[in-house]
Design a protein around this motif. Structure first.
Motif, PDB file in Angstrom:
ATOM      1  N   THR A   1       3.407   1.805   6.470  1.00 21.28           N
ATOM      2  CA  THR A   1       2.270   1.374   7.283  1.00 21.28           C
ATOM      3  C   THR A   1       2.768   0.760   8.583  1.00 21.28           C
ATOM      4  OG1 THR A   1       2.220  -0.843   6.292  1.00 21.28           O
ATOM      5  CG2 THR A   1       0.920   0.875   5.203  1.00 21.28           C
TER       6      THR A   1
ATOM      7  N   SER B   1      10.622  -0.713  -6.048  1.00 21.67           N
ATOM      8  CA  SER B   1       9.377  -1.445  -6.291  1.00 21.67           C
ATOM      9  C   SER B   1       9.617  -2.836  -6.852  1.00 21.67           C
ATOM     10  CB  SER B   1       8.491  -0.655  -7.261  1.00 21.67           C
ATOM     11  OG  SER B   1       9.165  -0.450  -8.497  1.00 21.67           O
TER      12      SER B   1
ATOM     13  N   ALA C   1       9.378  -3.021  -1.925  1.00 22.15           N
ATOM     14  CA  ALA C   1       7.924  -3.109  -1.790  1.00 22.15           C
ATOM     15  C   ALA C   1       7.531  -4.356  -1.003  1.00 22.15           C
ATOM     16  CB  ALA C   1       7.278  -3.126  -3.173  1.00 22.15           C
ATOM     17  N   ASN C   2       6.615  -4.160  -0.031  1.00 23.89           N
ATOM     18  CA  ASN C   2       6.058  -5.225   0.810  1.00 23.89           C
ATOM     19  C   ASN C   2       7.030  -5.739   1.873  1.00 23.89           C
ATOM     20  OD1 ASN C   2       3.481  -5.262  -0.508  1.00 23.89           O
ATOM     21  ND2 ASN C   2       4.435  -6.398  -2.198  1.00 23.89           N
TER      22      ASN C   2
ATOM     23  N   GLY D   1       3.127   7.690   1.900  1.00 20.09           N
ATOM     24  CA  GLY D   1       1.910   6.894   1.813  1.00 20.09           C
ATOM     25  C   GLY D   1       2.145   5.401   1.834  1.00 20.09           C
ATOM     26  N   PHE D   2       3.343   4.961   1.437  1.00 20.35           N
ATOM     27  CA  PHE D   2       3.604   3.519   1.384  1.00 20.35           C
ATOM     28  C   PHE D   2       4.045   2.950   2.728  1.00 20.35           C
ATOM     29  CE2 PHE D   2       7.500   5.662  -0.100  1.00 20.35           C
ATOM     30  CZ  PHE D   2       8.433   5.176   0.800  1.00 20.35           C
TER      31      PHE D   2
ATOM     32  N   ASP E   1       4.251  -0.985   1.807  1.00 20.71           N
ATOM     33  CA  ASP E   1       3.421  -1.733   0.861  1.00 20.71           C
ATOM     34  C   ASP E   1       3.929  -1.518  -0.562  1.00 20.71           C
ATOM     35  OD1 ASP E   1       2.462   0.737  -0.047  1.00 20.71           O
ATOM     36  OD2 ASP E   1       0.707   0.687   1.270  1.00 20.71           O
ATOM     37  N   ALA E   2       3.146  -1.903  -1.551  1.00 20.21           N
ATOM     38  CA  ALA E   2       3.579  -1.854  -2.952  1.00 20.21           C
ATOM     39  C   ALA E   2       3.114  -0.592  -3.674  1.00 20.21           C
ATOM     40  CB  ALA E   2       3.070  -3.092  -3.687  1.00 20.21           C
ATOM     41  N   SER E   3       2.641   0.407  -2.927  1.00 17.72           N
ATOM     42  CA  SER E   3       2.073   1.592  -3.578  1.00 17.72           C
ATOM     43  C   SER E   3       3.106   2.676  -3.872  1.00 17.72           C
ATOM     44  CB  SER E   3       0.969   2.188  -2.695  1.00 17.72           C
ATOM     45  OG  SER E   3       1.517   2.682  -1.473  1.00 17.72           O
ATOM     46  N   GLY E   4       4.353   2.480  -3.443  1.00 15.16           N
ATOM     47  CA  GLY E   4       5.354   3.530  -3.593  1.00 15.16           C
ATOM     48  C   GLY E   4       5.933   3.625  -4.992  1.00 15.16           C
ATOM     49  N   THR E   5       6.588   4.749  -5.238  1.00 14.44           N
ATOM     50  CA  THR E   5       7.314   4.991  -6.483  1.00 14.44           C
ATOM     51  C   THR E   5       8.806   4.947  -6.184  1.00 14.44           C
ATOM     52  OG1 THR E   5       5.546   6.412  -7.317  1.00 14.44           O
ATOM     53  CG2 THR E   5       7.711   6.639  -8.350  1.00 14.44           C
TER      54      THR E   5
END
Length: 443
Positions: free
Chosen positions: A110, A167, A77-78, A107-108, A132-136
């Motif tokens: 970008t 994550s 993440a990130n 979706g994560f 980003d940090a929205s992933g699973t």
């Protein structure tokens, strides 16, 4: 007749056809980019040769291919500035202009961009992206589309990039088997533990002490189970643990579990197995240790060609079971497995049967690992262990021979039940309960 520049591979005349003609069997046709590869077998009596020829695919249309390197990316993440190289190659001098695009992204993902977006092949482009940090935690797919335009003739291609998303740093796994304090464990046990969604790998360690100063086996694996690479000592206590590791950083070490290995009693033979003899070889080993069996595991080590000839039976205290009966193989099922040599453990709890475990690909030994026998070893449960154990092996076809090297018994004994009600302390009599002595006599 030969075209200009062609070369004749053979000038021999077929023994079966007069007039100077050559012949063979056509075996296949493959398309290799803009060429066709054809294969023939020259099967004349003098020799057997394989001939391969290629011709240009005159009917194929010019096109292009796209290759992603690497096609799998580990991300946290990130993370930023992640990169994959896209290589565009032309087939039959494809003249069109190729345009790259993101067909679909998780979706994560970008900020996707291409260092080169539109060009004629061949060319390379670096595809960069952030997450980003929205992933699973888990796997997702980026699909890169490529559109080729040759004077209005559009060709569409795509390639997938697998993104393994984490994550956070992984947590601790929960140890599962063997359970903490387990006894009667086999000498090459399979250890298992729970998965962590953020873990890429697991370090599993087995030691003789709970401080792990004396590690006897360790391995880094991606699965959640591991069969020890070393044979453990019999009747010995071991300790084991698992440490997770992941893309987002080092993980956590699990709790420490212990287990004790089974007793081991081996009988060395070295005797030849009579060829094509229904009586076979009977080798008797005598066990002096006493106790009521809770379960039993058996191993056999033997050198013999064509294992499908052999039948093994085990007898003790009037009970006889068949361990294996002419194991089959994939190549010659009616005649049994043609593989050589065996080093096998028979265990009722195994998920694979010995009847189908023999390999015919040159592996030596052809029969190895842990498998359930043809008849269940549970036939010996609740039986007194001490006494004679007779292993019989018969060879049921001629020509192939071998030797029985050894067989071993791994007994697990029933534990003495508690006395109920408990006798008074200092009772001068010897108290027995279900055949077990509960209280020593007073001095």
């Amino acid at each position: 007749w030969l075209p200009d520049g062609a070369q004749r591979f053979s000038t021999q005349t077929s023994a079966n056809i007069a007039g100077g003609f050559e012949w063979g069997d056509y075996n296949g046709l493959s398309v290799v980019n803009d060429k066709l590869a054809m294969i023939w077998t020259d099967n004349r009596s003098a020799a057997t040769n394989t001939i391969v020829g290629t011709v240009e695919n005159q009917f194929g249309s010019p096109t292009f291919n796209v290759l992603a390197t690497p096609n799998t990316v580990e991300v946290c993440a990130n993370d930023t500035g992640l990169s994959v190289q896209l290589d565009m190659s032309a087939v039959q001098s494809y003249p069109g202009v190729i345009t790259l695009s993101e067909s679909s992204t998780p979706g994560f993902v970008t900020g996707g961009a291409f260092s080169v977006n539109t060009l004629a092949a061949p060319f390379s482009s670096d595809y960069t992206f952030d997450v980003d940090a929205s992933g699973t935690p888990g796997s997702a797919t980026i699909t890169i589309g490529s559109s080729g335009d040759d004077m209005g003739d559009i060709i569409l291609r795509s390639t997938d990039i697998t993104v393994n998303y984490s994550s956070a740093a992984p947590g601790a796994s929960t140890l599962m088997m063997p359970t903490d304090g387990a006894s009667g464990v086999l000498l090459s046990p399979t250890l298992s533990w729970s998965a962590d969604a953020n873990a890429n790998s697991y370090l599993v360690e087995v030691a003789l002490d709970n401080g792990f100063a004396n590690v006897v086996d360790s391995a880094t694996v991606t699965d959640t189970q591991y069969t020890t690479a070393v044979t453990l000592l019999p009747d010995t206590e071991y300790f084991w643990r698992v440490t997770t590791d992941g893309t987002c950083g080092a993980g956590v070490t699990s709790a420490v579990f212990s287990f004790s290995t089974s007793d081991l009693l081996c009988f060395t033979s070295g005797s030849p197995i009579p060829d094509n003899d229904p009586t076979g070889l009977t080798f008797v080993g005598s066990a002096t240790e006493t106790g009521t069996l809770e379960s039993l595991t058996v191993s056999v080590l033997a050198e013999h060609t064509w294992l499908g000839d052999l039948i093994y039976t085990l007898e003790h205290s009037g009970t006889t079971i068949t361990l294996q009966n002419r194991v089959i193989g994939a190549v010659n099922p009616p005649f049994g497995c043609n593989g050589n040599n065996m080093d096998v453990i028979y265990d009722d709890s195994s998920g694979t049967t010995v009847a189908n475990a023999c390999l015919e690909d040159g592996t030596d030994p052809a029969l190895s690992g842990t498998h359930s026998p043809d008849d269940a070893l549970s036939a010996f449960d609740s039986v007194e262990f001490s006494g004679d154990w007779s292993l019989n092996v018969t060879d049921n076809a001629s020509a192939d021979t071998g030797t029985l090297t050894e067989f071993c018994l791994f007994p697990v004994f029933e534990e003495a039940p508690a006395c109920d009600p408990a006798p008074p302390v200092g009772d001068p009599d010897i108290i027995w309960f279900n055949g077990f002595q509960c209280v020593e006599p007073a001095p």
